[in-house]
Design a protein around this motif. Structure first.
Motif, PDB file in Angstrom:
ATOM      1  N   ASP A 226      19.760  63.205  69.334  1.00 45.35           N
ATOM      2  CA  ASP A 226      20.250  62.187  70.281  1.00 45.35           C
ATOM      3  C   ASP A 226      21.055  62.831  71.407  1.00 45.35           C
ATOM      4  N   MET A 227      21.851  63.844  71.045  1.00 47.56           N
ATOM      5  CA  MET A 227      22.652  64.546  72.054  1.00 47.56           C
ATOM      6  C   MET A 227      21.742  65.310  73.024  1.00 47.56           C
ATOM      7  N   MET A 228      20.698  65.933  72.475  1.00 43.66           N
ATOM      8  CA  MET A 228      19.737  66.652  73.346  1.00 43.66           C
ATOM      9  C   MET A 228      19.135  65.710  74.370  1.00 43.66           C
ATOM     10  N   THR A 229      18.705  64.514  73.908  1.00 44.73           N
ATOM     11  CA  THR A 229      18.076  63.536  74.795  1.00 44.73           C
ATOM     12  C   THR A 229      19.055  63.037  75.844  1.00 44.73           C
ATOM     13  N   ARG A 230      20.279  62.769  75.387  1.00 42.17           N
ATOM     14  CA  ARG A 230      21.306  62.212  76.263  1.00 42.17           C
ATOM     15  C   ARG A 230      21.689  63.183  77.376  1.00 42.17           C
ATOM     16  N   VAL A 231      21.888  64.442  77.018  1.00 42.40           N
ATOM     17  CA  VAL A 231      22.415  65.431  77.974  1.00 42.40           C
ATOM     18  C   VAL A 231      21.300  66.096  78.782  1.00 42.40           C
ATOM     19  N   ASP A 232      20.212  66.456  78.088  1.00 47.38           N
ATOM     20  CA  ASP A 232      19.044  67.082  78.723  1.00 47.38           C
ATOM     21  C   ASP A 232      19.403  68.334  79.530  1.00 47.38           C
ATOM     22  N   LEU A 233      20.204  69.202  78.900  1.00 46.40           N
ATOM     23  CA  LEU A 233      20.575  70.494  79.497  1.00 46.40           C
ATOM     24  C   LEU A 233      19.864  71.581  78.689  1.00 46.40           C
ATOM     25  N   PRO A 234      18.940  72.347  79.316  1.00 43.87           N
ATOM     26  CA  PRO A 234      18.091  73.286  78.564  1.00 43.87           C
ATOM     27  C   PRO A 234      18.844  74.219  77.614  1.00 43.87           C
ATOM     28  N   GLN A 235      19.959  74.799  78.083  1.00 39.44           N
ATOM     29  CA  GLN A 235      20.703  75.748  77.235  1.00 39.44           C
ATOM     30  C   GLN A 235      21.284  75.056  75.998  1.00 39.44           C
ATOM     31  N   LEU A 236      21.754  73.829  76.180  1.00 41.35           N
ATOM     32  CA  LEU A 236      22.303  73.073  75.050  1.00 41.35           C
ATOM     33  C   LEU A 236      21.184  72.644  74.109  1.00 41.35           C
ATOM     34  N   THR A 237      20.043  72.266  74.688  1.00 42.00           N
ATOM     35  CA  THR A 237      18.884  71.867  73.875  1.00 42.00           C
ATOM     36  C   THR A 237      18.420  73.025  73.001  1.00 42.00           C
ATOM     37  N   THR A 238      18.386  74.243  73.559  1.00 38.84           N
ATOM     38  CA  THR A 238      17.983  75.429  72.794  1.00 38.84           C
ATOM     39  C   THR A 238      18.930  75.644  71.613  1.00 38.84           C
ATOM     40  N   PHE A 239      20.229  75.534  71.879  1.00 35.29           N
ATOM     41  CA  PHE A 239      21.242  75.720  70.837  1.00 35.29           C
ATOM     42  C   PHE A 239      21.092  74.672  69.728  1.00 35.29           C
ATOM     43  N   LEU A 240      21.014  73.400  70.134  1.00 29.61           N
ATOM     44  CA  LEU A 240      20.925  72.318  69.144  1.00 29.61           C
ATOM     45  C   LEU A 240      19.606  72.352  68.379  1.00 29.61           C
ATOM     46  N   SER A 241      18.519  72.739  69.063  1.00 28.40           N
ATOM     47  CA  SER A 241      17.212  72.858  68.386  1.00 28.40           C
ATOM     48  C   SER A 241      17.269  73.898  67.274  1.00 28.40           C
ATOM     49  N   ALA A 242      17.973  75.010  67.544  1.00 27.84           N
ATOM     50  CA  ALA A 242      18.119  76.063  66.520  1.00 27.84           C
ATOM     51  C   ALA A 242      18.879  75.524  65.309  1.00 27.84           C
ATOM     52  N   LEU A 243      19.904  74.701  65.561  1.00 29.83           N
ATOM     53  CA  LEU A 243      20.674  74.112  64.459  1.00 29.83           C
ATOM     54  C   LEU A 243      19.843  73.093  63.672  1.00 29.83           C
ATOM     55  N   VAL A 244      19.029  72.313  64.403  1.00 26.93           N
ATOM     56  CA  VAL A 244      18.147  71.336  63.734  1.00 26.93           C
ATOM     57  C   VAL A 244      17.165  72.065  62.820  1.00 26.93           C
ATOM     58  N   GLN A 245      16.603  73.172  63.311  1.00 27.56           N
ATOM     59  CA  GLN A 245      15.662  73.965  62.501  1.00 27.56           C
ATOM     60  C   GLN A 245      16.362  74.565  61.282  1.00 27.56           C
ATOM     61  N   ALA A 246      17.591  75.047  61.484  1.00 22.71           N
ATOM     62  CA  ALA A 246      18.357  75.619  60.371  1.00 22.71           C
ATOM     63  C   ALA A 246      18.603  74.550  59.311  1.00 22.71           C
ATOM     64  N   ASP A 247      18.934  73.350  59.773  1.00 16.68           N
ATOM     65  CA  ASP A 247      19.163  72.215  58.878  1.00 16.68           C
ATOM     66  C   ASP A 247      17.898  71.885  58.089  1.00 16.68           C
ATOM     67  N   LYS A 248      16.783  71.881  58.804  1.00 21.38           N
ATOM     68  CA  LYS A 248      15.488  71.509  58.212  1.00 21.38           C
ATOM     69  C   LYS A 248      15.049  72.495  57.129  1.00 21.38           C
ATOM     70  N   PHE A 249      15.256  73.784  57.381  1.00 18.03           N
ATOM     71  CA  PHE A 249      14.759  74.810  56.449  1.00 18.03           C
ATOM     72  C   PHE A 249      15.844  75.384  55.533  1.00 18.03           C
ATOM     73  N   GLY A 250      17.041  74.777  55.581  1.00 17.71           N
ATOM     74  CA  GLY A 250      18.111  75.206  54.678  1.00 17.71           C
ATOM     75  C   GLY A 250      18.652  76.593  54.976  1.00 17.71           C
ATOM     76  N   MET A 251      18.564  77.009  56.243  1.00 13.37           N
ATOM     77  CA  MET A 251      19.090  78.324  56.625  1.00 13.37           C
ATOM     78  C   MET A 251      20.618  78.255  56.759  1.00 13.37           C
ATOM     79  N   SER A 252      21.245  79.418  56.827  1.00 10.45           N
ATOM     80  CA  SER A 252      22.699  79.492  56.981  1.00 10.45           C
ATOM     81  C   SER A 252      23.095  79.061  58.394  1.00 10.45           C
ATOM     82  N   ILE A 253      23.874  77.955  58.475  1.00  9.82           N
ATOM     83  CA  ILE A 253      24.342  77.455  59.776  1.00  9.82           C
ATOM     84  C   ILE A 253      25.225  78.500  60.464  1.00  9.82           C
ATOM     85  N   GLY A 254      26.064  79.191  59.670  1.00 10.83           N
ATOM     86  CA  GLY A 254      26.966  80.203  60.221  1.00 10.83           C
ATOM     87  C   GLY A 254      26.217  81.304  60.940  1.00 10.83           C
ATOM     88  N   LYS A 255      25.149  81.772  60.305  1.00  7.52           N
ATOM     89  CA  LYS A 255      24.355  82.857  60.906  1.00  7.52           C
ATOM     90  C   LYS A 255      23.707  82.402  62.214  1.00  7.52           C
TER      91      LYS A 255
END
Length: 196
Positions: A156-185
């Motif tokens: 929702d934040m990605m859609t609302r803001v639509d800033l490429p650099q922020l979208t890249t960052f949040l997309s990486a976190l969404v993927q980490a969440d999806k695959f159970g990767m370490s959020i810290g890393k």
């Protein structure tokens, strides 16, 4: 005041005539610009019409009778409010870009200190620099607290803001969440990337 009421009235009368494409595109821009104190698409349409008339009057005052110059001034006057809105989006995005590295470092420090993501996000919102980025992260945090999934709140934040650099960052976190990767890393990698 009276000007405010006149703008609202003109906006309402124009609302049914505003083309769908213009409405959708600029409603998104208003959201991207942070809402602009409840500025609406109807109000933007009213300013465009006023700008068009003002441009035509200015063109007539300069060149007299109707001609291509008059039309040109009317078109410029019509599009000026839209250009202003675009500028508001760019300013907000630039402010966010300047603040990103600091806020992501705070988030990474929180997670590295042993906080879960939501607690680290709350700490980052508490300690972050006032501005649009902190406001957006606060909105995301509020969504998570009322039961929206972490991934959905980020999307929702990605859609609302639509800033490429922020979208890249949040997309990486969404993927980490999806695959159970370490959020810290992922946070450390993304923070470094943003800083570069």
């Amino acid at each position: 005041g009276a000007t405010d009421r006149a703008l609202t009235s003109l906006g309402k009368s124009l609302a049914p005539r505003v083309p769908k494409g213009f409405r959708e595109r600029n409603e998104k821009r208003i959201v991207m610009a942070g809402g602009l104190d409840n500025f609406t698409i109807d109000r933007l349409a009213a300013w465009c019409v006023i700008g068009g008339f003002a441009g035509a009057i200015f063109g007539f005052a300069l060149f007299g009778r109707a001609n291509a110059f008059l039309l040109g001034f009317a078109l410029v006057g019509f599009w000026l409010p839209v250009i202003w809105l675009e500028d508001q989006v760019k300013r907000r995005h630039n402010t966010m870009l300047r603040q990103m590295s600091f806020h992501l470092d705070l988030l990474t420090l929180g997670v590295d200190a042993g906080l879960d993501f939501t607690a680290a996000l709350a700490k980052m919102v508490e300690k972050g620099k006032p501005g649009p980025l902190r406001e957006e992260f606060n909105l995301m945090l509020s969504s998570i607290r009322v039961g929206v999934s972490r991934s959905q709140a980020m999307k929702d934040m990605m859609t609302r803001v639509d800033l490429p650099q922020l979208t890249t960052f949040l997309s990486a976190l969404v993927q980490a969440d999806k695959f159970g990767m370490s959020i810290g890393k992922v946070l450390r990698v993304q923070s470094e990337s943003v800083r570069v």
